[in-house]
Design a protein around this motif. Structure first.
Motif, PDB file in Angstrom:
ATOM      1  N   GLU A  26       0.830  -1.211   0.000  1.00 31.37           N
ATOM      2  CA  GLU A  26       0.000   0.000   0.000  1.00 31.37           C
ATOM      3  C   GLU A  26       0.860   1.255   0.000  1.00 31.37           C
ATOM      4  O   GLU A  26       0.525   2.252  -0.650  1.00 31.37           O
ATOM      5  CB  GLU A  26      -0.909  -0.007   1.223  1.00 31.37           C
ATOM      6  N   SER A  59       2.306  -3.776  -5.833  1.00 28.69           N
ATOM      7  CA  SER A  59       0.846  -3.943  -5.896  1.00 28.69           C
ATOM      8  C   SER A  59       0.490  -5.175  -6.728  1.00 28.69           C
ATOM      9  O   SER A  59      -0.446  -5.914  -6.387  1.00 28.69           O
ATOM     10  CB  SER A  59       0.185  -2.696  -6.487  1.00 28.69           C
ATOM     11  N   GLU A  60       1.235  -5.415  -7.817  1.00 27.51           N
ATOM     12  CA  GLU A  60       0.954  -6.593  -8.646  1.00 27.51           C
ATOM     13  C   GLU A  60       1.264  -7.883  -7.892  1.00 27.51           C
ATOM     14  O   GLU A  60       0.488  -8.849  -7.961  1.00 27.51           O
ATOM     15  CB  GLU A  60       1.799  -6.516  -9.925  1.00 27.51           C
ATOM     16  N   HIS A  84       1.250  -8.320  -4.671  1.00 25.16           N
ATOM     17  CA  HIS A  84       0.247  -8.483  -3.618  1.00 25.16           C
ATOM     18  C   HIS A  84      -1.053  -9.038  -4.193  1.00 25.16           C
ATOM     19  O   HIS A  84      -1.663  -9.966  -3.629  1.00 25.16           O
ATOM     20  CB  HIS A  84      -0.004  -7.138  -2.928  1.00 25.16           C
ATOM     21  N   ALA A  85      -1.471  -8.499  -5.323  1.00 30.81           N
ATOM     22  CA  ALA A  85      -2.727  -8.953  -5.936  1.00 30.81           C
ATOM     23  C   ALA A  85      -2.617 -10.410  -6.378  1.00 30.81           C
ATOM     24  O   ALA A  85      -3.550 -11.205  -6.184  1.00 30.81           O
ATOM     25  CB  ALA A  85      -3.076  -8.069  -7.130  1.00 30.81           C
ATOM     26  N   GLN A  86      -1.476 -10.774  -6.969  1.00 29.83           N
ATOM     27  CA  GLN A  86      -1.295 -12.160  -7.420  1.00 29.83           C
ATOM     28  C   GLN A  86      -1.213 -13.126  -6.246  1.00 29.83           C
ATOM     29  O   GLN A  86      -1.703 -14.260  -6.323  1.00 29.83           O
ATOM     30  CB  GLN A  86      -0.042 -12.263  -8.287  1.00 29.83           C
ATOM     31  N   ARG A 122      -2.770 -12.727  -3.402  1.00 32.82           N
ATOM     32  CA  ARG A 122      -4.151 -12.875  -2.937  1.00 32.82           C
ATOM     33  C   ARG A 122      -4.940 -13.813  -3.862  1.00 32.82           C
ATOM     34  O   ARG A 122      -5.735 -14.640  -3.396  1.00 32.82           O
ATOM     35  CB  ARG A 122      -4.839 -11.507  -2.839  1.00 32.82           C
ATOM     36  N   ARG A 123      -4.720 -13.682  -5.149  1.00 31.53           N
ATOM     37  CA  ARG A 123      -5.404 -14.569  -6.091  1.00 31.53           C
ATOM     38  C   ARG A 123      -5.028 -16.030  -5.811  1.00 31.53           C
ATOM     39  O   ARG A 123      -5.893 -16.913  -5.800  1.00 31.53           O
ATOM     40  CB  ARG A 123      -5.037 -14.194  -7.533  1.00 31.53           C
ATOM     41  N   ASP A 150      -9.482 -15.519  -6.860  1.00 27.52           N
ATOM     42  CA  ASP A 150     -10.045 -14.163  -6.943  1.00 27.52           C
ATOM     43  C   ASP A 150      -9.358 -13.301  -5.894  1.00 27.52           C
ATOM     44  O   ASP A 150      -9.489 -13.561  -4.690  1.00 27.52           O
ATOM     45  CB  ASP A 150     -11.551 -14.216  -6.700  1.00 27.52           C
ATOM     46  N   ALA A 151      -8.625 -12.295  -6.343  1.00 26.14           N
ATOM     47  CA  ALA A 151      -7.887 -11.432  -5.411  1.00 26.14           C
ATOM     48  C   ALA A 151      -8.812 -10.712  -4.440  1.00 26.14           C
ATOM     49  O   ALA A 151      -8.376 -10.261  -3.369  1.00 26.14           O
ATOM     50  CB  ALA A 151      -7.051 -10.416  -6.184  1.00 26.14           C
ATOM     51  N   GLN A 152     -10.109 -10.597  -4.790  1.00 27.69           N
ATOM     52  CA  GLN A 152     -11.069  -9.909  -3.921  1.00 27.69           C
ATOM     53  C   GLN A 152     -11.845 -10.876  -3.027  1.00 27.69           C
ATOM     54  O   GLN A 152     -12.799 -10.475  -2.350  1.00 27.69           O
ATOM     55  CB  GLN A 152     -12.062  -9.102  -4.788  1.00 27.69           C
TER      56      GLN A 152
END
Length: 579
Positions: A42, A62-63, A65-67, A69-70, A201-203
């Motif tokens: 962040e 950020s990429e 972190h998102a990957q 989470r996915r 799903d990263a979310q």
């Protein structure tokens, strides 16, 4: 004249005890790895986090972190739950670090499987800790990982992905193989890593829900210690163990977000995943993987082309880089710091690294898997004389002492004894083995390392050998490290290892295995003449052998027990078996 009084000479002051505590000015991190990494991403979303050169992959924070989470979401969709064990059997790649981050986010325990393991060893590791899922490379050079798994679990070919029921691997349900974005043959019963990622799903709200319930004292990683006999033990480490150790390691190196650290050491070991990955992530720095396995040329290329400021390695890696025929071609002037660890650092090699590789602020680190791993480390401003002769001082928030192995009493400074460590870094325990845990960690919480060490008046620690490596020759206690350091000075010697072999008359005799410098051909007489008059006669090795390489683990640790066994075979010293 004033009256003269007789005086009694005072006794010299007693040496201080070999006992030291680390600084506590900087507080310990009390977050989980997932929460901490989310905060870093962040704060600096666009800064480069990972460069995997052999895969041609680059991720910003950020990429990444998102990957991660996915992937965490995808692992949950395999039916895994917090506390389940997930194995990773692979050399260095982006998938490895994604697994490290993803499992930590949802409380899965990542189990590091040595890529050098073969069928019996991987079976032992997977069953010992009850892995429910395994992520593996398909193959690497001569290692056919998929083939070994099919030998272990022929049922794989007949089952649906995620539905494995194997007699020899009773807990394992899912096997995922690391592919190249859809390329390669299908593997019946196994899931492609790229397909697994697509399922996530990263979310996914479950990631945050689970994260709230995690504690930083939860086990998060199991690493199998490299045993010299029998099967290794699974050292179980927590978020608190390895996250803090990574942070303070990076502090010793003075890492900042501007640093770019080249990591050629294996990720399956603490050196790669803690001294490398977590040291970078806790300081917002960039990770650079030069290749999946160690290759000196790709390391030199990565440092030059990525303008790396840091480089990690064991001594044998630095020797290979320095002695590579193309070494003079490369501009390494961007280098500043790094860590040399994993095995004792030869003084002459350290001097070459500082002078020829521009690593003026390289540090030495010492530890063991069971202490997450680093207990002592030099800093970037440690005087060179101390950096080449010690492993630094005790790390922050830790306590070390050196004791007499027999009595357990703390020895005076300057006296050799067993090094013990206490503090946040001491492992949770050996997985499923309370008895061995109690043998390793005493009632006061000290981890007994089995390493012989001394501490000087300034608190600097010097490792002089292993208790079991100490050679007793004719009543003299000899430390192989001292003799190795002397022999490194010979102009024709590239590397050397000294061990003791049984002797009926003296108890033990010294044996030196020597790797000559390229193009050199020293003789036994050359070595003995070099020793004559320079070291005590009883320290001159009786047996001298010239070899091309040493037996070692994939992390570069020399397996001295194999050298001893080879010499026993050669000399016919193994005990005869009688009916």
């Amino acid at each position: 004249m004033p009256e003269q009084h007789a005086t009694t000479p005072s006794a010299p002051p007693a040496a201080a005890p070999s006992h030291a505590w680390g600084d506590t000015a900087a507080p310990l991190i009390e977050q989980t790895i997932g929460d901490f990494f989310a905060g870093v991403a962040e704060c600096q979303p666009d800064r480069e986090a990972l460069v995997s050169r052999h895969q041609n992959l680059r991720y910003s924070y950020s990429e990444l972190h998102a990957q991660a989470r996915r992937l965490a979401s995808a692992l949950l969709r395999l039916g895994l739950a917090p506390g389940d064990r997930v194995g990773i059997w692979s050399h260095n790649n982006a998938e490895w670090v994604l697994m490290q981050l993803a499992t930590a986010q949802v409380g899965l325990i990542l189990v590091n499987i040595n890529p050098a393991y073969r069928v019996a060893e991987v079976e032992y590791a997977l069953t010992k800790v009850g892995c429910k899922a395994l992520v593996t490379m398909a193959r690497f050079k001569t290692s056919d990982y998929v083939g070994m798994l099919r030998e272990l679990a022929p049922e794989l070919a007949l089952c649906l992905p995620g539905r494995l029921a194997s007699r020899r691997l009773p807990e394992l349900r899912s096997v995922v193989w690391i592919d190249v974005a859809g390329e390669g043959d299908e593997q019946p019963g196994m899931l492609r890593f790229s397909e697994l990622m697509q399922r996530g799903d990263a979310q996914d709200a479950r990631i945050d829900t689970i994260g709230v319930g995690l504690r930083n004292t939860d086990p998060i990683n199991i690493q199998f210690t490299s045993g010299t006999t029998g099967f290794p033990k699974g050292a179980t480490l927590t978020h608190r163990n390895i996250l803090n150790n990574g942070f303070f390691i990076g502090e010793c190196m003075r890492l900042t977000p501007e640093d770019r650290l080249c990591i050629p050491v294996p990720l399956y070991h603490c050196f790669g995943m803690v001294l490398g990955n977590l040291a970078c992530f806790t300081h917002g720095a960039t990770i650079v993987y030069p290749n999946d396995g160690f290759d000196p040329l790709t390391v030199l290329q990565a440092v030059q082309e990525e303008r790396c400021t840091g480089l990690h390695g064991v001594p044998t890696m630095f020797i290979a880089e320095l002695d590579h025929p193309r070494f003079p071609e490369f501009d390494l002037s961007s280098l500043r710091t790094g860590i040399m660890a994993g095995s004792p650092c030869p003084i002459e090699v350290m001097k070459r690294v500082v002078q020829q590789m521009h690593l003026s602020e390289i540090t030495i680190a010492y530890g063991m898997t069971e202490t997450s791993p680093v207990s002592c480390q030099s800093s970037t401003d440690t005087p060179l004389a101390k950096r080449v002769s010690t492993v630094g001082t005790v790390q922050p928030h830790l306590e070390v002492k050196i004791i007499d192995p027999e009595s357990g009493q703390i020895v005076p400074r300057g006296t050799s004894g067993e090094l013990c460590t206490r503090g946040y870094s001491v492992m949770h325990g050996y997985w499923g083995d309370a008895e061995k845990t109690r043998e390793a960690i005493d009632d006061d919480g000290f981890m007994h390392t089995g390493d012989l060490a001394t501490m000087d008046e300034d608190g600097y620690v010097n490792i002089v050998g292993r208790i079991k490596d100490m050679v007793i020759r004719g009543g003299e206690n000899l430390y192989p490290r001292e003799i190795e350091e002397f022999l490194y000075r010979h102009p024709l010697v590239q590397d050397v290892q000294v061990v003791g072999v049984p002797d009926a008359r003296l108890g033990e005799e010294l044996c030196a295995w020597i790797i000559p410098k390229p193009g050199a051909a020293p003789t036994e007489d050359d070595i003995r003449a070099f020793c004559k008059g320079q070291i005590a006669h009883y320290k001159v090795p009786r047996y001298i052998r010239f070899v091309a390489e040493f037996p070692m683990t994939v992390t570069g640790k020399i397996q001295k027990f194999k050298i001893r066994d080879a010499m026993k075979d050669e000399l016919g010293l193994h005990e005869s078996k009688t009916a």
